[in-house]
Design a protein around this motif. Structure first.
Motif, PDB file in Angstrom:
ATOM      1  N   GLY A 189      35.092  61.116  71.973  1.00 38.21           N
ATOM      2  CA  GLY A 189      36.038  61.080  70.838  1.00 38.21           C
ATOM      3  C   GLY A 189      35.256  60.791  69.322  1.00 38.21           C
ATOM      4  N   TYR A 190      34.845  59.022  70.012  1.00 39.41           N
ATOM      5  CA  TYR A 190      33.944  58.573  69.262  1.00 39.41           C
ATOM      6  C   TYR A 190      32.637  58.902  68.244  1.00 39.41           C
ATOM      7  CZ  TYR A 190      31.602  54.704  67.538  1.00 39.41           C
ATOM      8  OH  TYR A 190      30.682  53.134  66.295  1.00 39.41           O
ATOM      9  N   ILE A 192      32.320  62.630  68.675  1.00 39.52           N
ATOM     10  CA  ILE A 192      32.501  63.776  67.932  1.00 39.52           C
ATOM     11  C   ILE A 192      32.816  63.470  65.792  1.00 39.52           C
ATOM     12  CG2 ILE A 192      34.138  65.645  67.088  1.00 39.52           C
ATOM     13  CD1 ILE A 192      34.424  66.190  70.368  1.00 39.52           C
ATOM     14  N   LEU A 193      33.683  62.608  66.560  1.00 37.58           N
ATOM     15  CA  LEU A 193      34.215  62.625  64.781  1.00 37.58           C
ATOM     16  C   LEU A 193      32.606  61.565  63.742  1.00 37.58           C
ATOM     17  CD1 LEU A 193      36.042  61.867  62.939  1.00 37.58           C
ATOM     18  CD2 LEU A 193      36.750  59.210  63.107  1.00 37.58           C
ATOM     19  N   ALA A 196      31.037  64.800  62.887  1.00 38.19           N
ATOM     20  CA  ALA A 196      31.634  65.336  61.653  1.00 38.19           C
ATOM     21  C   ALA A 196      30.875  64.648  60.128  1.00 38.19           C
ATOM     22  CB  ALA A 196      33.304  65.325  61.799  1.00 38.19           C
ATOM     23  N   LEU A 197      31.408  63.528  60.011  1.00 37.15           N
ATOM     24  CA  LEU A 197      31.599  62.992  59.461  1.00 37.15           C
ATOM     25  C   LEU A 197      29.652  62.524  58.724  1.00 37.15           C
ATOM     26  CD1 LEU A 197      33.279  59.221  59.885  1.00 37.15           C
ATOM     27  CD2 LEU A 197      33.489  61.226  57.951  1.00 37.15           C
ATOM     28  N   ARG A 271      31.972  56.358  55.795  1.00 36.30           N
ATOM     29  CA  ARG A 271      31.355  57.067  56.987  1.00 36.30           C
ATOM     30  C   ARG A 271      31.278  55.496  57.781  1.00 36.30           C
ATOM     31  NH1 ARG A 271      26.452  56.146  59.183  1.00 36.30           N
ATOM     32  NH2 ARG A 271      26.427  57.538  61.111  1.00 36.30           N
ATOM     33  N   ILE A 274      34.637  52.882  57.990  1.00 38.54           N
ATOM     34  CA  ILE A 274      35.688  54.453  59.464  1.00 38.54           C
ATOM     35  C   ILE A 274      34.791  54.155  60.704  1.00 38.54           C
ATOM     36  CG2 ILE A 274      36.081  56.441  60.896  1.00 38.54           C
ATOM     37  CD1 ILE A 274      36.283  57.488  57.933  1.00 38.54           C
ATOM     38  N   LEU A 275      33.579  54.138  61.098  1.00 44.27           N
ATOM     39  CA  LEU A 275      32.984  54.271  62.245  1.00 44.27           C
ATOM     40  C   LEU A 275      33.203  52.526  62.705  1.00 44.27           C
ATOM     41  CD1 LEU A 275      29.776  56.218  62.108  1.00 44.27           C
ATOM     42  CD2 LEU A 275      32.038  56.101  63.018  1.00 44.27           C
ATOM     43  N   LEU A 278      36.929  52.243  63.861  1.00 42.96           N
ATOM     44  CA  LEU A 278      36.465  53.065  65.423  1.00 42.96           C
ATOM     45  C   LEU A 278      35.947  51.635  66.853  1.00 42.96           C
ATOM     46  CD1 LEU A 278      35.799  56.556  64.489  1.00 42.96           C
ATOM     47  CD2 LEU A 278      37.811  55.440  66.093  1.00 42.96           C
TER      48      LEU A 278
END
Length: 600
Positions: A189-190, A192-193, A196-197, A271, A274-275, A278
């Motif tokens: 998931g990490y 993929i996100l 996307a970013l 970005r 957000i990371l 995460l």
């Protein structure tokens, strides 16, 4: 007020894209360039095999490393640790060796592909019509020739490198599932996100780059013209005016770049934030799993230490997308050059005249560089072989246009008349037949940054030394050449900068003499010569007329009084023609121009 103060960077410019610009360049743009890589199928097969081997190593290596680290936190077994370390070392060495060999092969493919693309592009650019060059500007072609060709040819090398690196991360991603399914799912998931970013950032960057490149092409064209015209700019004291124009263009480019950087920076910072959140969540998850005994401490250490590799994996995937975007955009721009609807190419016929006499005739020719604005209007003329015919008249009358049409630097439209060489429409002649038999010496001939001999051999590659000397002698430049330290081997600099204006023109005349074309077009060929050399060149032209059709454009009537025929051009038509004495008696405009020149 200084120019710096006059053109400050104050605020970002709002980007506005056309509907066409909003469309991403498609990967199909790369399809025409596949043929350049397919020349090296054997190397590409070897590279593919190496990639599969690297993929296998990328899966095995993290597992071996994980087991080795586990031995430090479980039952310590020195022999097992050393054996696992040795296996890890062997795998690493094999990986480096495979990458080294693969990189060598791909460099061979990439560098040679750049060569072949450049070769075909150079041929194509030389086929594009002169009007396309006039409208597009040199910056468009120089940027695409150097920057875009390099991108299309060399970016695949970077892509292969990133693919091989990305494969090494796949192994660890697989290993995280073996450690714990929740850690593996989180990593997926990490990733993929993150992809996307980054995709959003790259997509935005690509759109902005398209605009910036267009502005850069305009700036490059201006810089090229500024450098090439430096002497004229200084001589007419136009430096400040040129600098102001340059600052305006630079200001426009800076505003676009400034606005683009602000937008991309906002995206990048968002970005990153957000990371970071995460990353904290990943640590929290691992702590929870440790507390509940679902993973061992060794597994946590492995996962935590390799967490950056997962980030690297995401970056590699997006970097490949980035490179593909750049490559696709560059390919799109190169394909435009090969697109005849965008940049039309010269069209020639299939008639090859075995023996050219040199008769030229204009039949009701009309022509204009801009639609609905004609320079020539139903012009009808005849040029006799073995004669010197001079075109005179006021500036803008159409004299240079006439010789440009004869050499087909520009073409008349169908239905706007015809130009005949020995009773054959010049549009029906092959390229070699036309260009070999018609030689154009412009008012400002271009001299290449090569030796004098190399410049001459452009006209006749296999010319003998005797022919070179004869051509230089006829052009009255031989003595000047011999006075130079290196003689024929003297390097002339860009556009013959080391020569005077008169010497450049005489080198161009020598090239024409060496080529021995049947029709010679002189556009103010004696304008930069002193009286002595002018007289010599006039005699040379007269001698050439013994077996050539010679057409001379002249603003100074005194240089063409001995011509066999003089044609006075007015408003795009042959207003009067005859010998000098005949025109003095019958053409008032010619008489007035000649008398004005005498007074000066």
């Amino acid at each position: 007020m200084s120019l710096k103060d006059k053109y400050p960077i104050t605020k970002p410019r709002k980007f506005e894209f056309t509907k066409e610009e909003k469309k991403n360049a498609k990967l199909k743009e790369l399809k025409p360039f596949i043929k350049y890589y397919s020349r090296f199928k054997g190397y590409l097969i070897i590279i593919s095999i190496f990639l599969l081997l690297l993929g296998a190593i990328s899966i095995i290596s993290p597992i071996v490393t994980g087991k080795m680290i586990a031995q430090f936190t479980a039952d310590f077994n020195a022999n097992l640790i050393l054996n696992l370390a040795l296996i890890s070392l062997v795998l690493a060495l094999i990986s480096h060796l495979l990458n080294f060999i693969m990189h060598k092969f791909w460099c061979l493919v990439s560098i040679n592909s750049v060569f072949y693309i450049t070769k075909d592009l150079t041929i194509r650019i030389n086929e594009i019509t002169q009007s396309s060059f006039d409208s597009a500007g040199t910056g468009v072609f120089t940027t695409r020739m150097f920057s875009d060709v390099s991108t299309v040819g060399r970016v695949p090398l970077q892509i292969i490198n990133y693919i091989s690196e990305s494969l090494s991360q796949v192994g660890f991603l697989t290993y995280t599932f073996a450690l714990n399914i929740w850690v593996g799912l989180f990593m997926i998931g990490y990733t993929i996100l993150a992809i996307a970013l980054e995709y959003y950032r790259i997509n935005t960057r690509q759109k902005h780059n398209k605009v910036i490149r267009k502005v850069s092409e305009r700036a490059n064209s201006f810089i090229n013209e500024n450098i090439r015209g430096m002497k004229d700019i200084r001589s007419v004291n136009a430096t400040n005016s040129v600098l102001e124009t340059g600052f305006e263009i630079a200001q426009e480019k800076s505003e676009y770049e400034y606005s683009s950087n602000l937008i991309l920076n906002r995206i990048s910072r968002g970005r990153g934030a957000i990371l970071s959140v995460l990353s904290f969540a990943f640590i929290a998850l691992c702590v929870y799993l440790l507390v509940n005994g679902q993973i061992e401490l060794a597994a946590f250490i492995i996962a935590y230490n390799y967490r950056g590799r997962i980030m690297g994996f995401a970056n590699y995937i997006i970097t490949i997308k980035n490179y593909l975007s750049d490559c696709t955009l560059a390919a799109q721009r190169l394909n435009e050059i090969f697109d005849e609807t965008k940049y039309p190419i010269e069209k020639f016929g299939d008639v090859n005249l075995e023996h050219v006499e040199g008769y030229l005739e204009f039949n009701n020719v009309s022509f204009g560089y801009v639609d609905d604005v004609n320079i020539l209007n139903n012009l009808s003329l005849k040029f006799e072989k073995n004669k010197v015919t001079s075109l005179v008249g006021l500036s803008g009358a159409g004299k240079s246009t006439i010789v440009s049409l004869i050499s087909r630097l520009y073409d008349i439209k169908d239905g706007d008349g015809e130009i005949l060489l020995d009773d054959v429409n010049i549009k029906e002649l092959t390229k070699d037949c036309l260009r070999q038999n018609i030689c154009y010496i412009s008012q400002n001939p271009y001299i290449y940054n090569m030796s004098i001999e190399e410049n001459l051999r452009l006209a006749k590659k296999d010319a003998t030394q005797e022919e070179l000397v004869n051509a230089l002698t006829k052009a009255n430049i031989y003595n000047d050449v011999m006075q130079l330290k290196d003689g024929l081997n003297s390097i002339l600099g860009e556009n013959g900068i080391k020569l005077s204006g008169g010497q450049r023109q005489r080198i161009a005349i020598a090239r024409a003499v060496l080529r021995d074309s049947k029709v010679l077009l002189f556009d103010e060929a004696t304008s930069a010569l002193d009286n002595k050399n002018q007289s010599v060149i006039k005699n040379t032209i007269k001698d050439l007329a013994k077996d050539h059709t010679v057409i001379v454009i002249a603003h100074r009537l005194s240089t063409v009084v001995d011509s066999d025929k003089i044609i006075f051009i007015k408003d795009g038509d042959a207003y009067a023609q005859g010998t000098h004495m005949h025109l003095m008696e019958t053409c008032e405009e010619y008489y007035s121009l000649y008398k004005e020149e005498e007074v000066k």
